[in-house]
Scaffold this active site. Structure first.
Site, short mmCIF file in Angstrom:
data_model
loop_
_atom_site.label_atom_id
_atom_site.label_comp_id
_atom_site.label_asym_id
_atom_site.label_seq_id
_atom_site.Cartn_x
_atom_site.Cartn_y
_atom_site.Cartn_z
N LYS A 73 0.84 -1.20 0.00
CA LYS A 73 0.00 0.00 0.00
C LYS A 73 0.87 1.26 0.00
O LYS A 73 0.58 2.23 -0.70
CB LYS A 73 -0.94 0.00 1.22
CG LYS A 73 -2.09 -1.00 1.06
CD LYS A 73 -2.80 -1.30 2.37
CE LYS A 73 -3.78 -2.45 2.18
NZ LYS A 73 -4.34 -2.95 3.44
N GLN A 124 -4.83 -2.06 9.63
CA GLN A 124 -4.70 -3.38 9.00
C GLN A 124 -5.22 -4.47 9.94
O GLN A 124 -4.89 -4.51 11.11
CB GLN A 124 -3.22 -3.62 8.65
CG GLN A 124 -2.94 -4.89 7.87
CD GLN A 124 -3.57 -4.90 6.47
OE1 GLN A 124 -3.70 -3.86 5.83
NE2 GLN A 124 -3.96 -6.06 6.00
N ASP A 170 -10.98 2.04 3.84
CA ASP A 170 -11.31 0.62 3.63
C ASP A 170 -12.81 0.40 3.43
O ASP A 170 -13.22 -0.68 3.01
CB ASP A 170 -10.90 -0.18 4.87
CG ASP A 170 -9.59 -0.92 4.67
OD1 ASP A 170 -9.30 -1.33 3.54
OD2 ASP A 170 -8.87 -1.10 5.67
#
Ligand code: GUN
Length: 289
Positions: A53, A97, A120
């Site tokens: 990322k 995460q 997200d």
């Protein structure tokens, strides 16, 4: 003959489009999009995802920040860090995460993220908006899957689609997107308690496999001409690669592919599209400032 859905190629085209937009923002003196990531502990897959990322951000000209913490971080301290990112006007979007260590509630953490910065698309507000078709941040993997289907002009209207897996981040949201107006698929979700999974999957025109079980989808479960989207990314050790491991999907690719019209590979299918969705959500967030 089947067509490989090359997610890596599509993702790189979309990244090019995003990079061009960032260049325009820069020329206009506007804010450069900034994505932050919180990574806890040293789970190998999570390390790889987050490193990728950060690399993606560099490639498209975004600013990125990585905040790392040890497994021992308390829930309270993590919630404070999230509040800091929520209040940091330079950060447009951020992710935490997953998975998190067992002593931290994933739900509490996701709910603490400002829905406006939820790159997200995991916050219940964004999931709720998706549910009723309002604009918001779509969960990154389902967003990527839908984009692949659209860019390959795969017909979904009236098609039987079977989603294998009911996770909050893939199976359940992708089932909602595919049944919405515009996509118009007839969607069935199967999971660990479903009876006769094989019979149900073998009737599908489109199979989305998202259970994290290597080679779960075998050739006998796949109808001739089906479209197969493989979301699995299980890490297994391998002597063939430098890193000592390789990623395998949920589909027995070698035997399933010859029966398909379209199929995604692992790696290089859905994974790169998930990462690019995160960039898209961040770009949208930055432009709203
Ligand atoms: N863990 C596995 N996939 C994802 C993802 O898309 N986002 C986050 N935050 N964690 C993950």
């Amino acid at each position: 003959m089947y067509t490989i859905i090359d997610g890596k190629k599509i993702a790189s085209e979309i990244k090019q489009e995003i990079a061009e937009e960032v260049a325009k923002l820069r020329i206009a003196g506007k804010k450069i999009p900034h994505l932050a990531a919180i990574l806890i502990g040293n789970n190998g897959s999570s390390e790889t995802y987050v490193a990728n990322k950060v690399k993606d951000c560099k490639e498209v000209g975004f600013k990125s920040t990585l905040l790392r913490f040890g497994n021992e971080i308390t829930e309270a301290v993590l919630l404070d860090k999230i509040a800091e990112l929520n209040n940091d006007s330079d950060v447009d979007g951020f992710i935490v995460q997953l998975p998190l260590p067992g002593h931290i509630s994933e739900n509490k953490v996701i709910e603490a993220i400002d829905p406006k910065k939820d790159a997200d698309g995991f916050h219940p507000v964004n999931l709720g908006r998706m549910m009723v078709g309002l604009p918001g941040y779509l969960p990154a993997t389902p967003f990527g899957i839908v984009e692949l289907i659209k860019r390959f002009r795969i017909e979904t209207s009236g098609k039987k689609c079977v989603v294998i897996g009911r996770s909050n981040i893939v199976g359940r949201p992708v089932s909602i997107l595919l049944s919405q107006k515009g996509m118009d698929a007839t969607v069935t979700v199967v999971h660990s308690r479903t009876k006769n999974i094989k019979d149900i999957v073998s009737q599908a025109d489109i199979i989305i496999a998202a259970i994290g079980s290597p080679a779960f989808v075998t050739a006998e479960m796949v109808k001739e001409g089906a479209v197969v989207i493989d979301v699995g990314t299980t890490r297994i050790s391998s002597a063939e690669t430098k890193s000592g491991f390789k990623l395998v999907g949920d589909v027995d690719f070698e035997n399933v592919a010859p029966k398909c019209s379209y199929i995604t590979p692992v790696p290089g299918g859905v994974g790169p599209m998930t990462r690019v969705s995160l960039l898209r959500n961040t770009l949208i967030a930055a432009k709203k400032d």
